[in-house]
Write an enzyme that holds these catalytic residues in place. Structure first.
Site, PDB file in Angstrom:
ATOM      1  N   ASP A  15      36.777  25.235  34.106  1.00 28.56           N
ATOM      2  CA  ASP A  15      37.549  24.454  34.157  1.00 28.56           C
ATOM      3  C   ASP A  15      37.992  23.357  32.336  1.00 28.56           C
ATOM      4  OD1 ASP A  15      37.712  24.914  37.339  1.00 28.56           O
ATOM      5  OD2 ASP A  15      36.354  23.202  37.424  1.00 28.56           O
ATOM      6  N   ARG A  75      63.143  33.594  45.214  1.00 30.79           N
ATOM      7  CA  ARG A  75      61.853  32.750  46.273  1.00 30.79           C
ATOM      8  C   ARG A  75      61.066  31.965  45.742  1.00 30.79           C
ATOM      9  NH1 ARG A  75      59.109  38.144  49.014  1.00 30.79           N
ATOM     10  NH2 ARG A  75      60.276  37.955  51.093  1.00 30.79           N
TER      11      ARG A  75
HETATM   12  O1  F6P Z   1      33.491  25.105  38.314  1.00 27.88           O
HETATM   13  C1  F6P Z   1      34.443  26.113  37.743  1.00 27.88           C
HETATM   14  C2  F6P Z   1      34.929  26.574  39.104  1.00 27.88           C
HETATM   15  O2  F6P Z   1      35.412  27.705  39.412  1.00 27.88           O
HETATM   16  C3  F6P Z   1      35.747  25.577  39.813  1.00 27.88           C
HETATM   17  O3  F6P Z   1      37.357  25.520  39.715  1.00 27.88           O
HETATM   18  C4  F6P Z   1      36.271  25.841  40.820  1.00 27.88           C
HETATM   19  O4  F6P Z   1      36.104  24.991  42.439  1.00 27.88           O
HETATM   20  C5  F6P Z   1      34.269  26.391  41.830  1.00 27.88           C
HETATM   21  O5  F6P Z   1      34.043  26.853  40.655  1.00 27.88           O
HETATM   22  C6  F6P Z   1      34.186  27.273  43.013  1.00 27.88           C
HETATM   23  O6  F6P Z   1      32.939  27.601  42.779  1.00 27.88           O
HETATM   24  P1  F6P Z   1      32.235  28.697  43.723  1.00 27.88           P
HETATM   25  O7  F6P Z   1      32.629  29.873  42.831  1.00 27.88           O
HETATM   26  O8  F6P Z   1      31.176  28.035  44.206  1.00 27.88           O
HETATM   27  O9  F6P Z   1      32.891  28.475  45.561  1.00 27.88           O
END
Ligand code: F6P
Length: 324
Positions: free
Chosen positions: A128, A163
């Site tokens: 992130d 699209r």
């Molecule tokens: O924090 C990294 C991340 O990939 C976020 O972008 C995402 O919302 C979250 O983890 C998803 O987490 P999980 O793999 O636990 O669903």
């Protein structure tokens, strides 16, 4: 200091393995014994701790995921869980710990230090890129390149069929992935939590596109955008422009896997080495980061409480370049 441990925690990120390798090799070069804690804080609680030698980290620099596995531990959030974790570390005479993860990982480490005074040094590992104290986090570069590859492919089919595509990228509370992939893929709209009124601005851009007879468009939406994601925004836009054939693609966990880019391997290697040096020099409760190409240690408290927001010039650029 003679014995240190390393673990990965929270969402996995490409480059974590390169980080573990750098920690083990740098620590071994200093004569330290390194222990790997498996499955993050949960493994610390359950005593899943094993010695890692230099050869245990061979042939992993290019691998995605994490050889140490990872978890999001609810038990570590309880005092009883943290006591068990402390007992496990003491059973192996661990004197310092290197934690690779994101916000949740450092929040846990911060509380743990207050209670048990075990020194932790962190390394930012999350796709992130939402951690204060470093320009980039380990995994972000790979994730945006994976997403760009997917979006380029969507562009081909969007163009062929005239699209309007809404592509959702990851970023639970953060728009870094959305902003970078949106600019990099030449999207007509970028919807991220850090920009307000982005739906109105998208509708204006699309209207201008209609006037200029633009035939297809790509819109990148961060999963954390206040609109509620790509499915929601696609519905709203369809109401406004019923003539458009709209499609939604959610790239999802594809962005979390894969071989790390060279940038992520180098970042992880630099930070792994720095974390070991920092721990040996007596640093604690800090994260090693790179700011303006210089190593910087930032307290966990700052990392988890201060917001990191994308530069305004990038946000402005995304608006200017969207008009195709
Ligand atoms: O924090 C990294 C991340 O990939 C976020 O972008 C995402 O919302 C979250 O983890 C998803 O987490 P999980 O793999 O636990 O669903």
């Amino acid at each position: 200091m003679k014995r240190i441990a390393v673990f990965t925690s929270g969402g996995d990120a490409p480059g974590m393995n390169a980080g573990v390798r750098a920690v083990v090799r740098s620590a071994s070069a200093q004569g330290l014994h390194v222990y790997g804690i498996y499955r993050g804080y949960q493994g610390m609680i359950e005593g899943e701790i094993k010695r890692l030698e230099r050869e245990d980290v061979k042939n992993i620099i290019h691998r995605g995921g994490t050889i140490l596995k990872t978890a999001r531990s609810m038990e570590f959030m309880t005092p009883e869980g943290r006591k068990k974790a402390y007992d496990s570390l003491m059973a192996h005479d661990i004197e310092g710990v290197i934690s690779i993860g994101g916000n949740g990982t450092f929040t846990g480490a911060n509380i743990f230090y207050d209670e048990y005074k075990v020194p932790f040094v962190g390394m930012p590992g999350t796709i992130d890129n939402d951690l204060y104290g470093t320009d980039f986090t380990i995994g972000f570069d790979t994730a945006i390149n994976t997403a760009i590859d997917a979006i380029d492919k969507i562009r081909d089919t969007a163009d062929s069929h005239n699209r309007l595509f809404f592509i959702e990228v990851m970023g639970r509370h953060s728009g870094y992935i959305g902003l970078y992939t949106g600019i990099g893929s030449g999207a007509s709209g970028i919807l991220i939590p850090e920009k307000s009124n982005d739906t109105e601005s998208l509708i204006k851009t699309l209207k201008k596109g209609v006037q200029r007879k633009k035939l297809f468009s790509l819109v990148v939406v961060a999963e954390g955008d206040e609109t509620g994601g790509a499915i929601e925004i696609a519905k709203r836009v369809k109401d406004e422009f019923p003539q458009f054939e709209t499609k939604v693609t959610i790239i999802g966990h594809l962005q979390r896997g894969g071989s790390p880019t060279c940038n992520d391997r180098i970042l992880a290697s630099r930070l792994g080495h720095a974390a070991v040096e920092g721990l040996v020099a007596g640093k604690k409760n800090v994260m090693a980061g790179i700011v303006n190409n210089k190593l910087k240690f930032t307290t966990f408290k700052e990392c988890i409480t201060k917001a990191k927001v994308p530069h305004k010039d990038l946000l402005d650029l995304s608006e200017i370049l969207a008009l195709g």
